[in-house]
Design an enzyme around this catalytic site. Sequence first.
Site, PDB file in Angstrom:
ATOM      1  N   ASP A   1      -4.196   0.753 -12.475  1.00 29.69           N
ATOM      2  CA  ASP A   1      -4.373   0.655 -11.030  1.00 29.69           C
ATOM      3  C   ASP A   1      -4.298  -0.773 -10.503  1.00 29.69           C
ATOM      4  OD1 ASP A   1      -5.005   3.506 -10.472  1.00 29.69           O
ATOM      5  OD2 ASP A   1      -6.563   3.096 -11.923  1.00 29.69           O
TER       6      ASP A   1
ATOM      7  N   SER B   1       0.761   1.723 -16.431  1.00 25.08           N
ATOM      8  CA  SER B   1       0.703   2.100 -15.011  1.00 25.08           C
ATOM      9  C   SER B   1      -0.739   2.103 -14.526  1.00 25.08           C
ATOM     10  CB  SER B   1       1.384   3.446 -14.781  1.00 25.08           C
ATOM     11  OG  SER B   1       0.987   4.361 -15.765  1.00 25.08           O
TER      12      SER B   1
ATOM     13  N   CYS C   1      -0.552   7.533   1.491  1.00 24.23           N
ATOM     14  CA  CYS C   1      -0.035   7.393   0.138  1.00 24.23           C
ATOM     15  C   CYS C   1       1.204   8.251  -0.081  1.00 24.23           C
ATOM     16  CB  CYS C   1      -1.111   7.760  -0.871  1.00 24.23           C
ATOM     17  SG  CYS C   1      -2.354   6.480  -1.028  1.00 24.23           S
TER      18      CYS C   1
ATOM     19  N   SER D   1       0.674 -11.308   8.553  1.00 23.11           N
ATOM     20  CA  SER D   1       1.229 -10.249   9.399  1.00 23.11           C
ATOM     21  C   SER D   1       2.671 -10.555   9.784  1.00 23.11           C
ATOM     22  CB  SER D   1       0.367 -10.069  10.650  1.00 23.11           C
ATOM     23  OG  SER D   1       0.115 -11.332  11.232  1.00 23.11           O
TER      24      SER D   1
ATOM     25  N   ASP E   1      -2.520  -2.821  -1.612  1.00 20.00           N
ATOM     26  CA  ASP E   1      -2.079  -1.491  -1.183  1.00 20.00           C
ATOM     27  C   ASP E   1      -1.877  -1.529   0.320  1.00 20.00           C
ATOM     28  OD1 ASP E   1      -1.692   1.017  -2.557  1.00 20.00           O
ATOM     29  OD2 ASP E   1      -3.609   0.614  -3.553  1.00 20.00           O
TER      30      ASP E   1
END
EC number: 2.7.9.3
Lengths: 350, 207
Positions: A55, A53, A22, A144, A72
């Site tokens: 999650d 903002s 992160c 990918s 994420d």
Amino acid sequence: MGKNAESLLSKGLLSSCTSGGCGAKIESDGLAKLLAALPVSKDKQLLVGYDTSDDAAVYILDEKNSLIFTADFFPPMVDDARTFGRIAAANALSDVWAMGGKPMVALNLVCFPEAMDKSILAEILAGGAEKIAEAGAVLGGGHSIYDKEPKYGLAVTGMVETAKVIRNNTPKIGHKVILTKPLGVGIVMAALRVEMVSEGALRQALASMERLNRYACESMAGFNVSACTDVTGFGLLVHALEMAGDQAAIILDPEALPLIPEAVAYANEYLLTAAGQRNRNRGSRYADLSALPFATQELLFDPQTSGGLLIAVAPDEAEALAARIREAGDESAAIIGEVAPKAEKVILFQ
Amino acid sequence: MKTLDMQGNPCPIPVVNAKKALAEQGADGVVVLVDNFVAVQNLEKMAKGTGCGFSYTDEGASLYKVTITKDPKQAFNAPPEDTETASNAPTAGGAKKGPVVLITADSMGRGAEDLGKLLIKGFIFSLTQLNPLPEAVIFLNGGAHLTTEGANTVPDLKVLQEKGTEVYTCGTCANYYKLTESLAVGSIVDMMKITNTLAKASGLITL
């Protein structure tokens, strides 16, 4: 450095990256400015969008239920591929639990160097699959591409009862604030990068990052929770700032913060991340940290890869919730402060 | 003084290597080349925390040259008569301490307002050319507008900040004008910090 630490540094996964976990996030100040330029969706079905903002996005499905969407991904913070896969997946799934939901379907997001051994990718994906299964979700596919630096994460769809959506910036004044995982993983991983980490600190940091927030989230059922977010790359202080929103301040008790003990020593050795300093640049104007020891300040800004939940809960229920979360396996969970009326500084210290 | 080229190395590698170089026997300091300002800030925390002197110069094209000296007197605030150490330490704007500048409005002088705004932009640009550079520029009341997003004074203030001048905006003022969220340069400080900075100033310019 012990054997475990050596094996985590052996494959060149980490050395191919300039920043990992992160800590690679774009600073929130910069993002807020970019997002402010986009048109805000007027669709009433979109209960939570990017205008706050929060999650994850929440989309109303029918009278009762809503869907949660989140994604994420980041570069490795460890060299062991399967460990990286587990951490990246645990982190990506976390946003669903931060909103009070349950993950349903996950899609792999992969960037991988053309020249790198594909068996490393297989290990990353296997680690991710372990955590998707532990989350009670299914892997539905993915996408990918080739890239200079490896990156892995998930796009996750989850479900939540619309009436039970927990936002990150709606804490009630007087509610207590609980943090479910110890701070310091960013600093410990910085110590790993310069091969100054102890076996014990590394083990604790890895266990914390691999730990699903599922159990802490499920522990909240039946409690009067007014806000929740997961603590990630912006560090505790900036996430607490987001939780305070426009209407509240948050008083933190520096003595009560759960910490990885060695992280204090590493901070005093200046094993500090760039992301931590970016968080300081963003957050320091909302808090007067001058009375706090240097290491405590750094831990408040330390970027947490796959960090714990930060939960605002009714004061008379806080002890019971913290105890239930600890019983469910997050042994460091602690009451770290409370929500107060808006003040000149958004984050205050006891 | 040893020079470490730490460009391309993420934090904490530059800090750890700088500490190692400082610990070497006979070392009087270290010069560290880094490619991002956040690394400069992390080196500053280490230098100040360990009682060392710290200064840096922005060499342009994402190159910063940080000088950390074991003797703190050799760094930024070295006395002017100490010419030898001053020339050793490449400080922003020389070793002598510059004035503190207090700006209380978003335009300069009385008269036409657009003229006043033009003048203040020119004034802040000319501060970047001062030698020594101002120690700090403090923005109060209407002056707070000059440090926030969209103000044409921000680029020059960023230059000042990168060269080592502190840029302070009064927190009460930023709050009053609802500018806290849009601060574009420097930091928000309270009246105690402003008063202390003014009290310790070697010279003072007030607008």
